[in-house]
Design a protein around this motif. Sequence first.
Motif, PDB file in Angstrom:
ATOM      1  N   VAL A 144      39.225  -1.501  72.697  1.00  0.00           N
ATOM      2  CA  VAL A 144      39.650  -0.769  71.389  1.00  0.00           C
ATOM      3  C   VAL A 144      41.114  -0.905  71.334  1.00  0.00           C
ATOM      4  O   VAL A 144      42.122  -0.967  72.401  1.00  0.00           O
ATOM      5  CB  VAL A 144      39.263   0.769  71.691  1.00  0.00           C
ATOM      6  CG1 VAL A 144      37.802   0.955  72.172  1.00  0.00           C
ATOM      7  CG2 VAL A 144      40.155   1.399  73.129  1.00  0.00           C
ATOM      8  N   LEU A 145      41.659  -0.725  69.996  1.00  0.00           N
ATOM      9  CA  LEU A 145      43.229  -0.509  69.861  1.00  0.00           C
ATOM     10  C   LEU A 145      43.260   0.807  69.093  1.00  0.00           C
ATOM     11  O   LEU A 145      42.516   1.151  68.370  1.00  0.00           O
ATOM     12  CB  LEU A 145      43.431  -1.583  68.713  1.00  0.00           C
ATOM     13  CG  LEU A 145      44.855  -1.332  68.039  1.00  0.00           C
ATOM     14  CD1 LEU A 145      46.021  -1.591  68.998  1.00  0.00           C
ATOM     15  CD2 LEU A 145      44.894  -2.296  66.747  1.00  0.00           C
ATOM     16  N   ALA A 182      43.853  -7.038  60.609  1.00  0.00           N
ATOM     17  CA  ALA A 182      44.129  -8.389  61.336  1.00  0.00           C
ATOM     18  C   ALA A 182      43.721  -8.417  62.778  1.00  0.00           C
ATOM     19  O   ALA A 182      43.511  -9.583  63.374  1.00  0.00           O
ATOM     20  CB  ALA A 182      45.530  -8.711  61.075  1.00  0.00           C
ATOM     21  N   ALA A 183      43.891  -7.342  63.223  1.00  0.00           N
ATOM     22  CA  ALA A 183      43.801  -7.259  64.936  1.00  0.00           C
ATOM     23  C   ALA A 183      42.285  -7.154  65.241  1.00  0.00           C
ATOM     24  O   ALA A 183      41.984  -7.263  66.608  1.00  0.00           O
ATOM     25  CB  ALA A 183      44.608  -5.935  65.336  1.00  0.00           C
ATOM     26  N   VAL A 184      41.353  -7.040  64.349  1.00  0.00           N
ATOM     27  CA  VAL A 184      39.831  -6.820  64.714  1.00  0.00           C
ATOM     28  C   VAL A 184      39.156  -7.914  64.602  1.00  0.00           C
ATOM     29  O   VAL A 184      39.478  -8.940  63.782  1.00  0.00           O
ATOM     30  CB  VAL A 184      39.341  -5.695  63.950  1.00  0.00           C
ATOM     31  CG1 VAL A 184      38.004  -5.621  63.971  1.00  0.00           C
ATOM     32  CG2 VAL A 184      39.764  -4.217  63.911  1.00  0.00           C
ATOM     33  N   ARG A 185      38.259  -8.196  65.727  1.00  0.00           N
ATOM     34  CA  ARG A 185      37.337  -9.374  65.534  1.00  0.00           C
ATOM     35  C   ARG A 185      36.543  -9.476  64.405  1.00  0.00           C
ATOM     36  O   ARG A 185      36.453  -8.511  63.806  1.00  0.00           O
ATOM     37  CB  ARG A 185      36.595  -9.285  66.851  1.00  0.00           C
ATOM     38  CG  ARG A 185      35.588  -8.391  66.926  1.00  0.00           C
ATOM     39  CD  ARG A 185      34.458  -8.400  68.015  1.00  0.00           C
ATOM     40  NE  ARG A 185      33.682  -7.227  68.130  1.00  0.00           N
ATOM     41  CZ  ARG A 185      32.719  -7.098  67.532  1.00  0.00           C
ATOM     42  NH1 ARG A 185      32.218  -7.566  66.572  1.00  0.00           N
ATOM     43  NH2 ARG A 185      31.914  -6.069  67.887  1.00  0.00           N
ATOM     44  N   ARG A 199      40.363 -13.401  70.075  1.00  0.00           N
ATOM     45  CA  ARG A 199      39.084 -13.018  69.746  1.00  0.00           C
ATOM     46  C   ARG A 199      39.422 -11.673  68.589  1.00  0.00           C
ATOM     47  O   ARG A 199      38.943 -11.489  67.743  1.00  0.00           O
ATOM     48  CB  ARG A 199      38.390 -12.394  71.008  1.00  0.00           C
ATOM     49  CG  ARG A 199      36.960 -11.794  70.492  1.00  0.00           C
ATOM     50  CD  ARG A 199      36.315 -11.456  71.659  1.00  0.00           C
ATOM     51  NE  ARG A 199      35.079 -10.749  71.441  1.00  0.00           N
ATOM     52  CZ  ARG A 199      34.655  -9.406  71.530  1.00  0.00           C
ATOM     53  NH1 ARG A 199      35.880  -8.614  71.743  1.00  0.00           N
ATOM     54  NH2 ARG A 199      33.579  -8.868  71.144  1.00  0.00           N
ATOM     55  N   GLY A 200      40.466 -10.620  69.109  1.00  0.00           N
ATOM     56  CA  GLY A 200      40.687  -9.391  68.323  1.00  0.00           C
ATOM     57  C   GLY A 200      39.902  -8.506  69.047  1.00  0.00           C
ATOM     58  O   GLY A 200      38.957  -8.386  69.984  1.00  0.00           O
ATOM     59  N   VAL A 201      39.926  -6.998  68.882  1.00  0.00           N
ATOM     60  CA  VAL A 201      39.472  -5.850  69.551  1.00  0.00           C
ATOM     61  C   VAL A 201      38.290  -5.611  68.553  1.00  0.00           C
ATOM     62  O   VAL A 201      37.854  -6.035  67.740  1.00  0.00           O
ATOM     63  CB  VAL A 201      40.360  -4.738  69.344  1.00  0.00           C
ATOM     64  CG1 VAL A 201      41.717  -4.688  70.222  1.00  0.00           C
ATOM     65  CG2 VAL A 201      40.834  -4.295  67.811  1.00  0.00           C
ATOM     66  N   ASP A 202      37.363  -4.944  69.310  1.00  0.00           N
ATOM     67  CA  ASP A 202      36.083  -4.628  68.677  1.00  0.00           C
ATOM     68  C   ASP A 202      36.344  -3.501  67.688  1.00  0.00           C
ATOM     69  O   ASP A 202      35.636  -3.415  66.465  1.00  0.00           O
ATOM     70  CB  ASP A 202      35.123  -4.073  69.724  1.00  0.00           C
ATOM     71  CG  ASP A 202      34.906  -5.172  70.648  1.00  0.00           C
ATOM     72  OD1 ASP A 202      34.196  -6.207  70.364  1.00  0.00           O
ATOM     73  OD2 ASP A 202      35.250  -4.883  72.117  1.00  0.00           O
ATOM     74  N   VAL A 203      37.126  -2.547  67.950  1.00  0.00           N
ATOM     75  CA  VAL A 203      37.524  -1.410  67.032  1.00  0.00           C
ATOM     76  C   VAL A 203      38.652  -1.045  67.006  1.00  0.00           C
ATOM     77  O   VAL A 203      39.587  -0.913  68.411  1.00  0.00           O
ATOM     78  CB  VAL A 203      36.473  -0.190  67.335  1.00  0.00           C
ATOM     79  CG1 VAL A 203      36.639   0.310  68.757  1.00  0.00           C
ATOM     80  CG2 VAL A 203      36.796   1.055  66.115  1.00  0.00           C
TER      81      VAL A 203
END
Length: 322
Positions: free
Chosen positions: A144-145, A227-230, A208-212
Amino acid sequence: MDKAVTLLAPGGIEQLQVSEQQPQEPGANEIRIRHDAIGMNFLDIYHRRGLYALPAYPAVLGVEGAGTVEAVGSAVTRLKPGDRVAYAGAPVGAYAATRLLPAARAVLLPDGVPSKVAAASMLKGLTAYMLLTKTYRVEPGTTVLIHAAAGGLGSILVRWAKYLGATVIGTVSSEEKADLARSYGADHLTIGRDADVVAAVKRLTDSRGVDVAYDGIGGGMLAKSIAAVRPFGVVATIGQAGGPIPPVSVDELRPGKSLTHPSVMVYITDTAAYLTAAEAVVGMQASGITSTIAREYPLEAAAEAQQFLEEGRAAGSLILVP
């Protein structure tokens, strides 16, 4: 005579006026609560500015608090005078020494949860519950972010996400707040308002990016959160402390990202959902998952407290004490 803080009309903090009031008698399904503490939220700022209009003015702001039941209406059987309770949600009216409240909104507090902690953590806890279990179900292995990871909501989100087994990437504006976020359990942090959040997330997740991502900052940060989310991940926009949210092109959501705008105030209008979530929140409070109280202000200093909150300087929650 008791004190209350009244909003005369939408606008700046000069529209907040301290006045005297007599305790009111509860209706059949109401209670009168004498506050030990009143929680402050950015929602109060939005109400004061008029971003979210109130039904009428003058109005008493505030949507959460904790204290002692002083009187109950004729149809109230679940609560009695002397009970310690907390609440969150509509109707507004918390910026007062006493207030009337629908009995269904009151949640009993166990001895191990101080009133000040409950007042600082109730609405934020309900928001965290909604975000972590309804908006996107966080579980072991989730990444998570969390923006503003040292703030009132952020401190609960970090702790609760870690409790659920997630890896937490947080953003903070200063080294001081970074120390706080680390103490809450954040695994990784980006520090500074101009930090390259997207690059940091890509580096930490092997591109990959975060899930949420949970974004209460708004402004230009929302595009960075997306942009940071998968691919097929979720971005929850939950506020605009950093400025109005610009329009988002659907092209920014490729390939398959989801953007959601959940409202805790809408979510908890359903009494059954509210009580289920509130019981979970109180349980988490009893286990130590709470918002950190950054500052306490006397009720009469509500305008000063709102200014401090609005400036984004609070590392944690603010409360008013009658």
